[in-house]
Write an enzyme that holds these catalytic residues in place. Structure first.
Site, PDB file in Angstrom:
ATOM      1  N   LYS A 241       0.869  -1.183   0.000  1.00  0.00           N
ATOM      2  CA  LYS A 241       0.000   0.000   0.000  1.00  0.00           C
ATOM      3  C   LYS A 241       0.904   1.231   0.000  1.00  0.00           C
ATOM      4  O   LYS A 241       1.483   1.600   1.009  1.00  0.00           O
ATOM      5  CB  LYS A 241      -0.921   0.036   1.220  1.00  0.00           C
ATOM      6  CG  LYS A 241      -2.049   1.040   1.010  1.00  0.00           C
ATOM      7  CD  LYS A 241      -2.479   1.791   2.246  1.00  0.00           C
ATOM      8  CE  LYS A 241      -1.585   2.854   2.758  1.00  0.00           C
ATOM      9  NZ  LYS A 241      -1.420   4.067   1.917  1.00  0.00           N
TER      10      LYS A 241
ATOM     11  N   GLU B  75       9.658   1.935  10.750  1.00  0.00           N
ATOM     12  CA  GLU B  75      10.751   2.884  10.485  1.00  0.00           C
ATOM     13  C   GLU B  75      10.088   4.250  10.499  1.00  0.00           C
ATOM     14  O   GLU B  75       9.438   4.652   9.536  1.00  0.00           O
ATOM     15  CB  GLU B  75      11.370   2.509   9.133  1.00  0.00           C
ATOM     16  CG  GLU B  75      12.771   3.023   8.964  1.00  0.00           C
ATOM     17  CD  GLU B  75      12.768   4.448   8.466  1.00  0.00           C
ATOM     18  OE1 GLU B  75      12.695   5.350   9.330  1.00  0.00           O
ATOM     19  OE2 GLU B  75      12.811   4.657   7.258  1.00  0.00           O
TER      20      GLU B  75
ATOM     21  N   CYS C 213      13.548  11.153   6.976  1.00  0.00           N
ATOM     22  CA  CYS C 213      13.583  10.812   8.397  1.00  0.00           C
ATOM     23  C   CYS C 213      15.003  10.883   8.975  1.00  0.00           C
ATOM     24  O   CYS C 213      15.169  10.987  10.189  1.00  0.00           O
ATOM     25  CB  CYS C 213      12.997   9.415   8.600  1.00  0.00           C
ATOM     26  SG  CYS C 213      13.774   8.197   7.543  1.00  0.00           S
TER      27      CYS C 213
ATOM     28  N   GLU D  63      10.047  16.989  15.086  1.00  0.00           N
ATOM     29  CA  GLU D  63      10.643  16.703  13.772  1.00  0.00           C
ATOM     30  C   GLU D  63      10.200  17.804  12.794  1.00  0.00           C
ATOM     31  O   GLU D  63       9.034  18.211  12.804  1.00  0.00           O
ATOM     32  CB  GLU D  63      10.145  15.339  13.292  1.00  0.00           C
ATOM     33  CG  GLU D  63      10.802  14.881  12.006  1.00  0.00           C
ATOM     34  CD  GLU D  63      10.288  13.511  11.539  1.00  0.00           C
ATOM     35  OE1 GLU D  63       9.128  13.172  11.836  1.00  0.00           O
ATOM     36  OE2 GLU D  63      11.062  12.799  10.879  1.00  0.00           O
TER      37      GLU D  63
HETATM   38  O1  LIG Z   1      12.547   9.073   5.352  1.00  0.00           O
HETATM   39  C1  LIG Z   1      13.129   8.019   5.556  1.00  0.00           C
HETATM   40  C2  LIG Z   1      13.412   7.053   4.526  1.00  0.00           C
HETATM   41  C3  LIG Z   1      14.825   6.585   4.391  1.00  0.00           C
HETATM   42  C4  LIG Z   1      15.759   7.625   3.930  1.00  0.00           C
HETATM   43  C5  LIG Z   1      17.108   7.130   3.484  1.00  0.00           C
HETATM   44  O2  LIG Z   1      17.248   6.082   2.856  1.00  0.00           O
HETATM   45  O3  LIG Z   1      18.063   7.861   3.766  1.00  0.00           O
END
Ligand SMILES: O=CCCCC(=O)O
Length: 489
Positions: free
Chosen positions: A181, A256, A290, A391
């Site tokens: 999804k 994550e 992130c 954040e």
């Molecule tokens: O926003 C997070 C996803 C992973 C980012 C990355 O691969 O650096």
């Protein structure tokens, strides 16, 4: 029709279930909007609960077929997927830029990184090894890894392609079937990838795609007994909700989630190199990452020189439509993202921070209809301000001064998040102390990169749990079975 319009035109717009392209059971569709222009570029099927159920059933029927194919055959199919992604990288990148906004070069880098992830897992699936353990006389103790069955992957809009490959590749390597999804903002990157899996000859039902009504689909995926794992990348709030919803069926969960990465600069660090690393990392996907550096801790002796150079570098960042040559930062994904950033900046300034550059939405000329925001530097940021704890997910660099190693470790850890962290120093003793002291899943030492196909990616605390990438990633997609084989009978 331009070449880019033709890529959008060619991308499938339907759900992919059991090897077939289908309209949503409801017949409904969703708009796909270009965040750089505010224009609707196309419409895609809006799946819901009934479609999610169908996809789960298709995956449940398919996983024994996939799992029982010889490893060479599975590896061959995944290598073919990787080759097709590589071959179509320009097309996939253009689709991504149009629906997500990031500059074309970054989009292509993401697509090619995703291909590499599939390729790496195509090799690694040969090495999903078990163990034998010494048992008492006449007994052989065997440990083997088995597929979980159906895995549901819920992926975000910020990396519309690589978050899919990062989840599907280890799941397939572990012998599972998938219901994907993707984010409603970026469905075309997902449909284009599904088409590639189909072209590569993956057995019907092994990968399935249901985009649309996120809460309804999420509820079906989390509450189904057939789905044995949920893997999610996205916000901490949604992650907690999915985790709660999954409790009743006791499925495996990998989350994550958000991050609030500290980026620490000690006074012996090479300032020009660090400024370069910081700006390229912060403006990757315009800070909507992130792992983006979110709190910039600078040791007091170098504060003046560092901030002067940082402000100069940030003023050079070119904002614009990601399809244009030379653009470093595209639009933000949605209008509400701008509101959140503005509130954090206003709060910081009211409490004494200095707005050195940026701090406003860009609205003139070519920016008029998109979600563009000026690259921003704030100095004098303290623990009293929201931006220290929340954040950001945008193009803002809050600078915080610190005195010594103990103080900065304490400040860096003063957050619920624990995903990525970075620090720069040439002092070996300090490197050892800080890398041990940071409560994060990943630490970049004199480096702004923590994501590699062969190394474990994931966080601690409210940044979630579970790992992706590396052999640790595959371990999250298998069951460990112990067999006590009594051969002395
Ligand atoms: O926003 C997070 C996803 C992973 C980012 C990355 O691969 O650096």
């Amino acid at each position: 029709m331009t070449e880019i319009d033709s890529y959008v035109d060619k991308a499938p717009k339907q759900l992919f279930i059991g090897g077939k392209w289908l309209d949503a059971d409801s017949g409904e569709v969703d708009d796909v909007v270009n965040p750089a222009t505010g224009k609707v570029i196309t419409q895609v099927a809006r799946g819901g609960a009934i479609d999610a159920e169908k996809a789960i059933d298709a995956a449940q029927a398919a996983y024994p077929v996939w799992a029982s194919l010889p490893v060479d055959e599975r590896a061959k199919i995944l290598r073919k997927v990787a080759d097709l992604i590589t071959e179509k990288a320009d097309e996939l990148a253009a689709i991504m830029t149009i629906e997500q906004g990031k500059p074309l070069a970054q989009a292509k880098g993401e697509v090619l990184g995703g291909a590499e992830s599939v390729r790496w897992h195509a090799e690694e699936l040969r090495r999903v090894y078990g163990e034998t353990i010494p048992g008492p006389n006449g007994h052989l103790f065997l440990v083997q890894k088995e597929p979980l069955g159906v895995v549901a992957a819920i992926t975000p809009w910020n990396f519309p392609s690589s978050m899919i490959t990062r989840k599907i590749s280890p799941a397939l390597a572990g012998g599972n079937a998938i219901v994907l999804k993707p984010s409603p903002e970026t469905p075309l990157s997902a449909t284009a990838l599904m088409k590639i899996f189909q072209e590569a000859g993956i057995p019907d039902g092994t990968v399935n795609l249901v985009m649309g009504d996120a809460p309804a689909i999420g509820k079906v995926l989390t509450s189904s007994n057939l789905v044995r794992k949920i893997t999610f990348t996205g916000s901490t709030a949604v992650g907690k909700m999915l985790f709660g919803q999954s409790a009743e069926t006791l499925k495996k969960v990998s989350l994550e989630l958000g991050g609030h990465a500290p980026f620490i600069v000690f006074d012996d660090a090479p300032i020009d190199k660090v400024v370069g690393d910081l700006v390229s990392s912060k403006f990757r996907n315009n800070g909507q990452v992130c792992t983006s550096p979110n709190r910039i801790f600078v040791q007091e002796a170098i504060l003046a020189e560092f901030t002067e150079k940082l402000i100069a570098a940030v003023k050079k960042v070119k904002v614009g439509n990601g399809l244009e040559e030379g653009v470093d930062a595209g639009p933000l994904i949605r209008e509400d993202a701008i509101g959140k950033i503005q509130r954090q900046i206003n709060d910081a300034v009211e409490k004494g921070a200095v707005l050195e550059t940026g701090g406003k939405r860009l609205t003139d000329g070519a920016y008029a209809n998109g979600n563009f925001y000026a690259p921003t530097v704030l100095t004098g940021v303290t623990t009293k301000m929201d931006i220290f704890y929340q954040e950001t997910f945008g193009p803002v660099l809050p600078v915080i001064v610190f005195k010594d190693t103990d103080e900065v470790i304490g400040m860096a850890n003063d957050t619920n998040y624990g995903l990525a962290s970075y620090f720069y120093t040439l002092d070996l003793k300090r490197i050892a102390k800080v890398s041990q002291g940071l409560q994060y899943g990943m630490v970049g030492v004199n480096s702004n990169t923590v994501a590699f196909t062969q190394t474990p990616f994931g966080g601690v605390k409210h940044s979630g749990f579970g790992r992706e990438n590396g052999h640790q990633g595959i371990d999250d997609y298998v069951n460990v079975k112990f067999i006590n084989l009594n051969y002395g009978i």
